[in-house]
Write an enzyme that holds these catalytic residues in place. Structure first.
Site, mmCIF file in Angstrom:
data_model
loop_
_atom_site.group_PDB
_atom_site.id
_atom_site.type_symbol
_atom_site.label_atom_id
_atom_site.label_comp_id
_atom_site.label_asym_id
_atom_site.label_seq_id
_atom_site.Cartn_x
_atom_site.Cartn_y
_atom_site.Cartn_z
ATOM 1 N N ARG C 69 0.821 -1.199 0.000
ATOM 2 C CA ARG C 69 0.000 0.000 0.000
ATOM 3 C C ARG C 69 0.859 1.255 0.000
ATOM 4 N NH1 ARG C 69 -5.134 -0.836 1.192
ATOM 5 N NH2 ARG C 69 -4.449 -2.858 1.924
ATOM 6 N N THR C 70 1.805 1.305 0.899
ATOM 7 C CA THR C 70 2.676 2.475 0.968
ATOM 8 C C THR C 70 3.529 2.574 -0.297
ATOM 9 O OG1 THR C 70 2.748 2.236 3.366
ATOM 10 C CG2 THR C 70 4.398 3.652 2.383
ATOM 11 N N LYS C 97 24.524 -9.229 0.038
ATOM 12 C CA LYS C 97 25.950 -9.450 -0.145
ATOM 13 C C LYS C 97 26.763 -8.776 0.953
ATOM 14 C CE LYS C 97 25.340 -9.704 -5.154
ATOM 15 N NZ LYS C 97 25.635 -9.059 -6.442
ATOM 16 N N ARG C 118 11.698 2.225 3.161
ATOM 17 C CA ARG C 118 11.024 1.480 4.219
ATOM 18 C C ARG C 118 12.007 0.457 4.755
ATOM 19 N NH1 ARG C 118 5.485 1.204 5.717
ATOM 20 N NH2 ARG C 118 4.996 -0.815 6.587
ATOM 21 N N HIS C 148 6.765 6.851 10.931
ATOM 22 C CA HIS C 148 6.140 6.668 9.617
ATOM 23 C C HIS C 148 5.482 8.008 9.291
ATOM 24 C CE1 HIS C 148 4.385 4.984 6.187
ATOM 25 N NE2 HIS C 148 3.573 4.097 6.701
#
Lengths: 329, 329, 329
Positions: C69-70, C97, C118, C148
């Site tokens: 959604r974000t 890595k 995120r 957020h």
């Protein structure tokens, strides 16, 4: 939330705008003529003119099961119409958090101008379409054993192009299918693609011939749908026998895992493989279609034959999907 | 289907259009000059002018193994040229359904104007390029132990920029490499990147110095290729010894798992780490390159040194790939 | 590499350009007014005008944990501003890595004009922002139990729109929140979203009412932050009790796994479900918000009620993120 009321997709382009396409049963014959004509028109547009049609429109391309080919085809179609694409895969979606398909659809409808949905469950497309705000279209890119209507459109479009005189726009289905013989071969039991195509062809004056191992015969329901139309229906004992009269051959894969045992599979597999040798017995104009990907049911030694239409078919898919997006946007 | 016939990529831009790049052996020296010059030109273009060059072109970015950096670099390059990108990952591709690489390539060729391919098998790029329709170019983004030619181009481009006078366009490789010493250090045995770079530098009047643990020495074949050219080749017993004369230092990682046992690894690891202290012994103009990602072979305490060229190198990669796309499209 | 120095995001748009947004504490009240006003303006732009604002800009959309959604919201926001998007998922990134977050950020900064991140670890956004070149902005799309902030902005934006007179631009937060009662209900302990929103609302003349099971009460730190402001704070024993005076209701999910045992969960779950029946006791203008996805904490039978604001909230998120991107670019 209202249930999905499928729009009739007629020859009037105004009926298409904002409509969702969930099933081939939504098309009228004039509607099919319209979409194939639009595909032919878009094919001739130069790149800039195509991009001007839907500049800035956003497609949410939602695939709950992987299908590179269909996904890429829709992405390319949207990009070539000037739009852009947001890809959503099931593995990263909120479905994992327990969200309903309806909520997911409604959320994507907040960001996108059109939604394409691939889902493993039959009926999923209609459920999602019903959850979208009015006027926001959804195209069904395959819902399990349900439908895959855009594949059916591109298959029909390919038949029309292959059966029309070269160098001119494709004739409408009624004109170019009249009196022709189309052979469907392979796994006719499980193939969503051949079911939709057979139902679509039922309305025309075409001879359909089914060739399949007994274990994989065309379901009675599809056969009945064909019989209810004007097409004729026959079964042939072997591909070799059917091939002689074929104007077009639609090949699907016979999968080993569909048979009760390996011996039953080995007994038939060789008789469903199309290769250069076998095609010597077919008409010089017999077009060979396949929804792809193929494994070994069409030999690579046939690829350079002008009758090998399967990669042209894939390219037709691009224009067919551009036409569908263009009509609903 | 015809096998891939590699085009010679010369100084004539017309030779590039529609050509696929699979191997650094396709470049002539004039061809390298052309691509580096084009990279310098594209760097100076403003955003709008760059986007006008290939507006509407579609790149199929096909990665059969993950490589965020290379993938993002190609995506950004295409977007900045005005095009758009369809990403295909192995995990979602029809390869899982048994489709051949050739069929996948040919399918993508139905949608895209150019294909970028990363694949774990050597030779995959040439196989895929051979399956595409004539005039549809493919760029090899790394095929296993085979080649990674766009990385070699960006490495060469970075050397030229770092070894040219500041504030002017980069000189061609022959001019700026003449009389210079380039040290390659780390795992020279497994590094596809250093192999391609060494082969490419062999044609110039440059001194190459290899520094590696015995277990990870440069393969004889690459050394022979250097000897066949005009470059000189030497080996140094330690990084500290080689560093004094270095005009550029190309660092690669020494991985623990390449050694027979942990003790063998621990015995050498410290001598291959570049840090601020060590670099006090290098020339004030010695450029330090690294293909990234790094782990601990370059200390973060050196990042703010003006000689740390590895992030500039990554940005050069953007322009090098824009140049390659621009030339083949 | 310098540590991240958070810019103060004030009412002067010049302060925003090139700045990174990591925390809601960076906003002044005038800064919030600016971003909400910008969101209202962008909402009214036609598609072409919006796309002209940042044509050709490239967003690197980096998600180290999935959040469809974000992610989709940011992608759509960038596309509608005329830019394009490169998506990076943790599963395909060089983090595997052993690359540091700082190196990954700095690499992406070589290709992109703005980064959205995120990440599962608190503080990750500030670390990555500190590694980017000066003037290259990063927007925090959620960093673990940290912040957020773009969700907080869209929540505040939705409150303002819902509490302002219909048909006119949304009033600034101070004007429309004055004298209003906002009820926060559900899991107030773990909800990053409600923590940020409560802290943001603390500065206004609003009555906050918390409704939660004792196990899931608002943390003391957040309560203290509210008490330090001009908002009032109360706790209500039940949703039914709080609902009567509510002008807005912000619902979050009560998750079974947060409780010591199933019995404790079953004892309270019913009292935190919003449905059409319960909402008969609320004001006719009481807006119901939810960050989505929901599971069963809001019944689908309430979706068609005009007070159901959660899908409007999602659409507001598109404009709020467009405004944030527009201000930092």
């Amino acid at each position: 939330m209202a249930a999905f009321a499928p729009a009739t997709l007629s020859g009037d382009a105004a009926a298409w705008r904002g409509a969702s396409l969930c099933s081939v049963t939504q098309f009228t014959e004039a509607g099919l003529d319209l979409v194939l004509r639009r595909a032919e028109e878009l094919r001739l547009l130069d790149r800039g003119a195509a991009r001007a049609r839907h500049a800035g429109a956003v497609l949410a391309n939602v695939f709950y099961e992987p299908s590179t080919r269909t996904s890429c085809s829709f992405q390319a179609a949207m990009l070539r119409l000037g739009g852009s694409v947001i890809c959503v895969a099931e593995s990263t979606s909120s479905a994992k958090k327990g969200e309903t398909l309806e909520d997911t659809a409604r959320s994507l409808g907040c960001y996108a101008d059109v939604v394409v949905l691939r889902h493993p469950e039959a009926g999923a497309a209609a459920r999602a379409a019903g959850a979208l705000p009015p006027g926001l279209p959804l195209l069904n890119a395959g819902d399990g054993v349900g439908e895959h209507p855009t594949q059916a459109v591109l298959d029909l479009y390919t038949l029309c192009r292959e059966l029309s005189p070269a160098g001119a726009p494709a004739l409408p289905p009624r004109a170019c299918l009249k009196g022709k013989t189309v052979v469907l071969v392979g796994d006719l039991k499980h193939g969503r693609t051949v079911h939709s195509l057979a139902k679509m062809l039922a309305a025309f004056d075409v001879a359909l011939v089914f060739v399949a191992p007994p274990e994989l015969a065309m379901p009675a329901g599809v056969a009945a749908a064909v019989d209810a139309g004007t097409a004729t229906r026959a079964e042939a004992p072997s591909l070799a026998a059917a091939l002689v009269d074929a104007d077009a051959l639609y090949v699907t894969r016979v999968q080993k895992e569909r048979f009760p045992d390996a011996a039953a599979y080995e007994a038939v597999r060789g008789s469903y493989v199309v290769d250069a040798q076998l095609m010597k017995t077919a008409k010089p104009s017999c077009a060979v279609l396949h929804p792809l990907p193929r494994v070994d049911e069409i030999s690579a030694d046939f690829d350079s034959d002008p009758r090998a239409a399967y990669f042209r078919q894939m390219r037709n898919g691009l224009f067919a999907r551009m036409a569908l997006l263009d009509l609903v946007l």
